[in-house]
Write an enzyme that holds these catalytic residues in place. Sequence first.
Site, PDB file in Angstrom:
ATOM      1  N   THR A   1      53.228 -20.493  52.850  1.00 58.68           N
ATOM      2  CA  THR A   1      52.703 -19.347  52.112  1.00 58.68           C
ATOM      3  C   THR A   1      51.844 -18.472  53.016  1.00 58.68           C
ATOM      4  O   THR A   1      52.006 -17.252  53.087  1.00 58.68           O
ATOM      5  CB  THR A   1      51.893 -19.822  50.893  1.00 58.68           C
ATOM      6  OG1 THR A   1      52.724 -20.665  50.096  1.00 58.68           O
ATOM      7  CG2 THR A   1      51.406 -18.653  50.058  1.00 58.68           C
TER       8      THR A   1
ATOM      9  N   ASP B   1      50.273 -22.046  44.339  1.00 60.78           N
ATOM     10  CA  ASP B   1      51.597 -22.516  44.779  1.00 60.78           C
ATOM     11  C   ASP B   1      52.177 -23.410  43.686  1.00 60.78           C
ATOM     12  O   ASP B   1      51.591 -24.432  43.322  1.00 60.78           O
ATOM     13  CB  ASP B   1      51.464 -23.274  46.102  1.00 60.78           C
ATOM     14  CG  ASP B   1      52.787 -23.316  46.862  1.00 60.78           C
ATOM     15  OD1 ASP B   1      53.796 -23.745  46.262  1.00 60.78           O
ATOM     16  OD2 ASP B   1      52.820 -22.894  48.023  1.00 60.78           O
TER      17      ASP B   1
ATOM     18  N   ARG C   1      60.134 -22.695  58.567  1.00 67.14           N
ATOM     19  CA  ARG C   1      58.728 -22.927  58.254  1.00 67.14           C
ATOM     20  C   ARG C   1      58.127 -24.150  58.943  1.00 67.14           C
ATOM     21  O   ARG C   1      56.916 -24.246  59.097  1.00 67.14           O
ATOM     22  CB  ARG C   1      58.559 -23.051  56.742  1.00 67.14           C
ATOM     23  CG  ARG C   1      59.391 -24.175  56.155  1.00 67.14           C
ATOM     24  CD  ARG C   1      59.271 -24.244  54.643  1.00 67.14           C
ATOM     25  NE  ARG C   1      57.970 -24.744  54.243  1.00 67.14           N
ATOM     26  CZ  ARG C   1      57.618 -24.925  52.978  1.00 67.14           C
ATOM     27  NH1 ARG C   1      58.451 -24.618  51.989  1.00 67.14           N
ATOM     28  NH2 ARG C   1      56.428 -25.398  52.676  1.00 67.14           N
TER      29      ARG C   1
ATOM     30  N   ASP D   1      54.201 -18.666  43.400  1.00 64.42           N
ATOM     31  CA  ASP D   1      55.343 -18.346  44.257  1.00 64.42           C
ATOM     32  C   ASP D   1      56.664 -18.837  43.675  1.00 64.42           C
ATOM     33  O   ASP D   1      57.723 -18.277  43.951  1.00 64.42           O
ATOM     34  CB  ASP D   1      55.122 -18.849  45.683  1.00 64.42           C
ATOM     35  CG  ASP D   1      54.740 -20.310  45.746  1.00 64.42           C
ATOM     36  OD1 ASP D   1      54.518 -20.923  44.683  1.00 64.42           O
ATOM     37  OD2 ASP D   1      54.663 -20.844  46.869  1.00 64.42           O
ATOM     38  N   HIS D   2      56.603 -19.887  42.870  1.00 67.14           N
ATOM     39  CA  HIS D   2      57.811 -20.421  42.228  1.00 67.14           C
ATOM     40  C   HIS D   2      57.344 -21.410  41.164  1.00 67.14           C
ATOM     41  O   HIS D   2      56.182 -21.830  41.171  1.00 67.14           O
ATOM     42  CB  HIS D   2      58.722 -21.127  43.248  1.00 67.14           C
ATOM     43  CG  HIS D   2      57.998 -22.175  44.047  1.00 67.14           C
ATOM     44  ND1 HIS D   2      57.637 -23.387  43.506  1.00 67.14           N
ATOM     45  CD2 HIS D   2      57.516 -22.170  45.315  1.00 67.14           C
ATOM     46  CE1 HIS D   2      56.996 -24.083  44.423  1.00 67.14           C
ATOM     47  NE2 HIS D   2      56.891 -23.367  45.534  1.00 67.14           N
TER      48      HIS D   2
ATOM     49  N   HIS E   1      54.993 -32.161  43.742  1.00 63.73           N
ATOM     50  CA  HIS E   1      56.092 -32.795  44.489  1.00 63.73           C
ATOM     51  C   HIS E   1      55.923 -34.314  44.490  1.00 63.73           C
ATOM     52  O   HIS E   1      56.899 -35.058  44.403  1.00 63.73           O
ATOM     53  CB  HIS E   1      56.102 -32.319  45.946  1.00 63.73           C
ATOM     54  CG  HIS E   1      56.821 -31.024  46.166  1.00 63.73           C
ATOM     55  ND1 HIS E   1      58.151 -30.845  45.825  1.00 63.73           N
ATOM     56  CD2 HIS E   1      56.409 -29.854  46.703  1.00 63.73           C
ATOM     57  CE1 HIS E   1      58.515 -29.607  46.148  1.00 63.73           C
ATOM     58  NE2 HIS E   1      57.480 -28.987  46.666  1.00 63.73           N
TER      59      HIS E   1
ATOM     60  N   HIS F   1      61.349 -27.904  43.384  1.00 67.00           N
ATOM     61  CA  HIS F   1      60.901 -26.674  42.726  1.00 67.00           C
ATOM     62  C   HIS F   1      61.868 -26.354  41.587  1.00 67.00           C
ATOM     63  O   HIS F   1      63.002 -26.828  41.573  1.00 67.00           O
ATOM     64  CB  HIS F   1      60.916 -25.496  43.694  1.00 67.00           C
ATOM     65  CG  HIS F   1      60.010 -25.674  44.868  1.00 67.00           C
ATOM     66  ND1 HIS F   1      60.109 -24.898  45.993  1.00 67.00           N
ATOM     67  CD2 HIS F   1      58.995 -26.536  45.088  1.00 67.00           C
ATOM     68  CE1 HIS F   1      59.186 -25.275  46.855  1.00 67.00           C
ATOM     69  NE2 HIS F   1      58.501 -26.272  46.337  1.00 67.00           N
TER      70      HIS F   1
ATOM     71  N   SER G   1      58.478 -21.950  49.105  1.00 68.34           N
ATOM     72  CA  SER G   1      57.275 -21.142  49.337  1.00 68.34           C
ATOM     73  C   SER G   1      57.470 -20.169  50.494  1.00 68.34           C
ATOM     74  O   SER G   1      56.799 -19.133  50.544  1.00 68.34           O
ATOM     75  CB  SER G   1      56.083 -22.050  49.638  1.00 68.34           C
ATOM     76  OG  SER G   1      55.797 -22.839  48.523  1.00 68.34           O
TER      77      SER G   1
ATOM     78  N   GLU H   1      45.219 -18.967  48.764  1.00 71.02           N
ATOM     79  CA  GLU H   1      46.252 -19.823  48.170  1.00 71.02           C
ATOM     80  C   GLU H   1      45.663 -21.145  47.709  1.00 71.02           C
ATOM     81  O   GLU H   1      44.983 -21.834  48.463  1.00 71.02           O
ATOM     82  CB  GLU H   1      47.360 -20.119  49.194  1.00 71.02           C
ATOM     83  CG  GLU H   1      48.472 -20.971  48.592  1.00 71.02           C
ATOM     84  CD  GLU H   1      49.326 -21.732  49.605  1.00 71.02           C
ATOM     85  OE1 GLU H   1      50.419 -22.150  49.235  1.00 71.02           O
ATOM     86  OE2 GLU H   1      48.887 -21.906  50.768  1.00 71.02           O
TER      87      GLU H   1
ATOM     88  N   ASP I   1      51.307 -27.298  43.898  1.00 79.33           N
ATOM     89  CA  ASP I   1      52.693 -27.605  44.260  1.00 79.33           C
ATOM     90  C   ASP I   1      52.817 -28.937  44.996  1.00 79.33           C
ATOM     91  O   ASP I   1      53.642 -29.785  44.643  1.00 79.33           O
ATOM     92  CB  ASP I   1      53.226 -26.486  45.162  1.00 79.33           C
ATOM     93  CG  ASP I   1      54.582 -26.817  45.763  1.00 79.33           C
ATOM     94  OD1 ASP I   1      55.580 -26.769  45.020  1.00 79.33           O
ATOM     95  OD2 ASP I   1      54.644 -27.133  46.961  1.00 79.33           O
ATOM     96  N   LYS I   2      52.002 -29.129  46.002  1.00 79.75           N
ATOM     97  CA  LYS I   2      52.186 -30.332  46.832  1.00 79.75           C
ATOM     98  C   LYS I   2      51.971 -31.603  46.018  1.00 79.75           C
ATOM     99  O   LYS I   2      52.703 -32.591  46.173  1.00 79.75           O
ATOM    100  CB  LYS I   2      51.254 -30.278  48.048  1.00 79.75           C
ATOM    101  CG  LYS I   2      51.670 -29.168  49.014  1.00 79.75           C
ATOM    102  CD  LYS I   2      50.881 -29.158  50.291  1.00 79.75           C
ATOM    103  CE  LYS I   2      51.204 -27.904  51.107  1.00 79.75           C
ATOM    104  NZ  LYS I   2      52.607 -27.825  51.534  1.00 79.75           N
TER     105      LYS I   2
ATOM    106  N   ASP J   1      51.005 -23.476  57.098  1.00 81.23           N
ATOM    107  CA  ASP J   1      52.005 -23.771  56.075  1.00 81.23           C
ATOM    108  C   ASP J   1      52.642 -22.471  55.567  1.00 81.23           C
ATOM    109  O   ASP J   1      52.129 -21.377  55.791  1.00 81.23           O
ATOM    110  CB  ASP J   1      51.342 -24.555  54.935  1.00 81.23           C
ATOM    111  CG  ASP J   1      52.365 -25.310  54.105  1.00 81.23           C
ATOM    112  OD1 ASP J   1      53.445 -25.651  54.624  1.00 81.23           O
ATOM    113  OD2 ASP J   1      52.082 -25.559  52.915  1.00 81.23           O
TER     114      ASP J   1
END
Lengths: 469, 469
Positions: free
Chosen positions: A147, A42, A158, A380-381, A342, A432, A93, A333, A338-339, A145
């Site tokens: 994904t 992610d 989501r 995913d991004h 952030h 993102h 995501s 995943e 990602d988290k 979550d």
Amino acid sequence: MKRLAFNSLIALITTFGFTQVSAQPDLATQPIPKNVILIIGDGMDDHQITIARNYLKGAAGRLTLDNMAQRGVAQVLTVAENDPKKFVYVADSANSATAIATGQLTSRGRIATTAGDDNDLTSIIELASAANIKTGLVSNSSVTDATMAAFYAHINMRFCQSPASIEKTSDFGQMTIDCPQDLQANGGLGSIAEQLVASNLDLALGGGIKYFRPKVENQSMSVIELAEQLGFEVLTSTKQLQSAPLDKKWLGLFAPSDMPARLRGQDGRSAEEPQPDITHRALSSKGEVRMPEPMICEPNPKSKGLPHLKLMTDRALAHLSQDNRSGFFLMVESALIDKEAHDRRACGSIGGVEQLDEALDSALAFAQKNPNTLIIVTADHSQSAQIVPENSLFKGVGVPVYTPGKLVRLRTPENSLMAINYATNNFIKEEHTGANVPVFSNDAASLPSMLTQADLFHVIKNYLNIPNN
Amino acid sequence: MKRLAFNSLIALITTFGFTQVSAQPDLATQPIPKNVILIIGDGMDDHQITIARNYLKGAAGRLTLDNMAQRGVAQVLTVAENDPKKFVYVADSANSATAIATGQLTSRGRIATTAGDDNDLTSIIELASAANIKTGLVSNSSVTDATMAAFYAHINMRFCQSPASIEKTSDFGQMTIDCPQDLQANGGLGSIAEQLVASNLDLALGGGIKYFRPKVENQSMSVIELAEQLGFEVLTSTKQLQSAPLDKKWLGLFAPSDMPARLRGQDGRSAEEPQPDITHRALSSKGEVRMPEPMICEPNPKSKGLPHLKLMTDRALAHLSQDNRSGFFLMVESALIDKEAHDRRACGSIGGVEQLDEALDSALAFAQKNPNTLIIVTADHSQSAQIVPENSLFKGVGVPVYTPGKLVRLRTPENSLMAINYATNNFIKEEHTGANVPVFSNDAASLPSMLTQADLFHVIKNYLNIPNN
């Protein structure tokens, strides 16, 4: 929540006879089963990969990832909720996982439903399961979550993860989220947790037990109790995971929500703002700036005793391949890349790439013994972190040159300094970003050098010999 | 400036007989000539490619680049000047071009010389030329700028471009630059411009005439006059380029320094800072912010009448392939992707990717007719620009969320808004960044899915059948 697509699936099952009952008698004459292991990092863009490589292996070193036979990119395509013919240029995501899981584009926040008109989209998990192919999902985020959810659930938002949050919830204090049309009372499929336990998944491993403790909509039992009633063995510890019976469905819930990162910044530090002195604040061409102190990464005590992604992957592979003559689809995943980005925690993201790389080791070892196994690794991004010069290219000009954002200065094991910048916004969480993302495969013939995320759905479906609908 | 490596080249020439005189009699018995076209997008990382694709072709569209048979990445490796065993994690164009041109790592700012001990490194141009293979360099920067220079010059500092600047120069007001050890009086090879005209290059096309107007060190003639004396046809206009005689060496100098970008922001605008109102300045959770107005890209009037990269590439291919039975090496650089990103001009960078893509069209058309042609496209380092959400992921929280850096909001031809963020520093020019960079090829067999920039030197050398030294 509209069930059009799911109805099509039912029609497909009827047409092709893909029910477990009709398929089983033919198993003995089927070819060697084919398996797909899809690993999603992610937010794992080329910056995150390079940051992790520099720290874990050295600038000239290589991750397991780097040795994959095929390397390409995927276009990340997102559409606007209010005008689904219009592209927006940064994904979340939910919509990107929807593209991979269903082959269809949607808007940010949506889980396997269409932008605008909210129709359910059939996922690869549903198609595989209908074709008697085993299915499993593993993550170190909550199993509810985005994904992971896009592979088994259909919901317009989501964040409607549990029965307690589907009616009304909030995030960051003020953002109201609800999914009234997805309530079962309104003809929907219920919250993401409720949809998980109602799914045909053979296993789902990750965090998020708090989303399963509330009562099922209009019932007196919790979602956990319903899961057990529907045949899931609920696992909540590493020990339980290690000894879980292979003949039962698994629901692993190893943390209240997302599982904690493996690595953290020294003393728990994250990115910090450079501190200009009073002179520089008064006159931008003068004065000096104090940069954040360098740090190393250290083990995060909060992750102690919890199963790592590799163990979850190993156990999932053992479960899915046990007495399996019709193949499987497994999605793994690594969510914390990602988290943690952030939250501007470079070490957390590095640990996330490390966990992905270890899970990939397991996947490759499995594929070595089971040659009909396609491994795809992708993101995913893209995400906010950038490696910037530790010494500015313009250091010689005599004025302080530094980021307007926040900075982590990592002392790498090869004893150099890596500066990582976070500056996509001024909020408590970074954004993102919109670059195309890497795609890796162990099988160059199965993947072109560039494709869309939605194309990945078709690559997987074709490899598993699931007929077109 | 030390000549050790160049001496090795002379030894190599002696050993293998790679002089023009001895090689020519064997031409008739040689195999079909092999050609390499290396296209470098300066600063062309995956973000720059995606930005350009979104604007030029639409989010779901494809650049010519995207259709290349092979796509992989290159590790960008840079070492410290004061400790060449230590990696630094962000490159400049000088050290990364040196890696590609010579197969050796060096420190930022150096042109084909080693970090610390300042030895000259033999370049692919020198090896090719000694092996009777024709060589050409094309760029829309000055022909003396770092990327191009690393292929023909050896100097300790990239900014020593002309005889006037080699002794003492400055940049950004205060940064003093000089290369006294590279003066011919001190046993060096002179400035970059002087080294160009003394090289065996068959052609060099780009900007930078101002670096050729000063007098050659200790001589009364200008570098331009020396170039003419040494057999170069000096070209200064599109018309001259179109009709230049193929039997002479070419030195194209189409602009005073770097050639102007093809595209610019509407009314010449570049990235701008979001403007918070007084309330928000006083209380970060309240108030509003005014974002920069959306814009489109427009033709840059300054580039009118100047040759584009495609024309220069077409003419270079015509020149190098004319009556050529021993092959050629051509490097084409699209330089303005990086230079415009430094200046936070998204449209300039987009035009730079567009120019590269058009030059690639020419290269592919040539390779279609001349199958023994390897085309490699890559970048030298990543850059600052990031696509960020036009609507923040956190828009719903009720507080203004915006970048601390500068922003361009582009209205794309597909009628959506693309927000591009620049926030690596607070200076008048953005920084490079440190991600691995894309590599494309028309020949999947010639390139692994991951390699270092220095490996590219060996790929090219092997393809051209230049023996090991």
